[in-house]
Design a protein around this motif. Structure first.
Motif, PDB file in Angstrom:
ATOM      1  N   ARG A 112       0.820  -1.212   0.000  1.00  0.00           N
ATOM      2  CA  ARG A 112       0.000   0.000   0.000  1.00  0.00           C
ATOM      3  C   ARG A 112       0.852   1.259   0.000  1.00  0.00           C
ATOM      4  N   TRP A 115       1.481   2.245  -3.519  1.00  0.00           N
ATOM      5  CA  TRP A 115       0.234   2.797  -4.094  1.00  0.00           C
ATOM      6  C   TRP A 115       0.042   4.245  -3.673  1.00  0.00           C
ATOM      7  N   TRP A 128      -8.223   0.817  -3.812  1.00  0.00           N
ATOM      8  CA  TRP A 128      -7.104  -0.094  -3.539  1.00  0.00           C
ATOM      9  C   TRP A 128      -7.576  -1.513  -3.197  1.00  0.00           C
ATOM     10  N   TYR A 132      -6.193  -4.574  -5.388  1.00  0.00           N
ATOM     11  CA  TYR A 132      -5.018  -5.252  -4.820  1.00  0.00           C
ATOM     12  C   TYR A 132      -5.204  -6.768  -4.825  1.00  0.00           C
TER      13      TYR A 132
END
Length: 243
Positions: A112, A115, A128, A132
């Motif tokens: 993360r 990201w 996300w 993901y």
């Protein structure tokens, strides 16, 4: 105000990470028109399409070297390793797990933080959780089973001879008191022999009186019979008294 501070902090962290990544960057080339995505997988959004033969920079790859973190211009994203060419010994070759460590391409992790660092503010940034997918684990070949060998005896270094402590001599056991034998085993006292009676001298025995001869008892006259007249004896023996 708080939002600006957070944005600046994210940008600062991204810049420092990017600077560290640039030090490990490797020049590469695309082998076809390939999509640059926001993550290591075809489910992630497409950032742009990189033309065939374009020079790109490879910053690292996932464990297994199937997806790699690359950059082109101002865009940073992920590209399949099968579309990346590297230069090795003056020739362009497909990036493989065998060549990547030789060229210094390190293993990186996608999470993360990546990201947030590069895609903050994009229209799909808040999705996300939908995009993901944990990277697939590449199966590693099993290791050859090593046979179990018996433990080898280790050579012990010779120890210096140490003087042994003198052991005290054992104490002599005191003689035990002689225990009296049980009654059954006691030797009997020797009885003195009876004294021999000395033979007595032959002494004349006292004359024993002879038994009296049975004398004829005087016949008692029966009743009614006249008594017999006894002759009278004179003084001289054998003579009758003259009358």
């Amino acid at each position: 105000m708080l939002k600006r501070l957070l944005t600046g902090l994210v940008a600062l962290v991204g810049a420092s990470a990017f600077a560290g990544a640039v030090q490990a960057a490797t020049p590469s080339y695309t082998t076809a028109n390939v999509n640059l995505r926001a993550g290591p997988g075809t489910v992630y959004p497409v950032l742009l399409t990189v033309p065939n033969g374009t020079a790109i920079t490879t910053h690292g790859c996932l464990d297994g070297y199937n997806w790699c973190d690359v950059s082109w211009g101002t865009e940073r994203g992920w590209m399949s390793a099968s579309y990346i060419h590297i230069t090795y010994q003056g020739q362009r070759r497909i990036l493989t797990p065998a060549l990547a460590p030789i060229l210094g391409i390190s293993v990186v992790v996608y999470d993360r933080r990546y990201w947030d660092r590069y895609y903050y503010g994009r229209p799909w940034y808040r999705n996300w959780d939908r995009y993901y997918r944990p990277p697939p684990q590449v199966a590693k070949p099993p290791r050859a089973v090593q046979p179990i060998l018996p433990d080898r005896p280790r050579a012990q270094p010779p120890r210096p001879d140490r003087p042994r402590a003198v052991q005290p001599l054992p104490r002599a056991n005191p003689p035990r008191a002689v225990q009296p034998l049980p009654r059954a085993d006691r030797p009997r006292a020797v009885q003195p022999l009876p004294r021999a009676t000395p033979p007595r001298a032959n002494q004349p025995r006292a004359a024993q009186p002879l038994p009296r001869a049975n004398q004829p008892r005087a016949t008692q006259p029966r009743a009614g019979q006249p008594k017999a007249v006894q002759p009278r004896m004179g003084r001289a023996s054998g003579q009758r008294r003259s009358g």
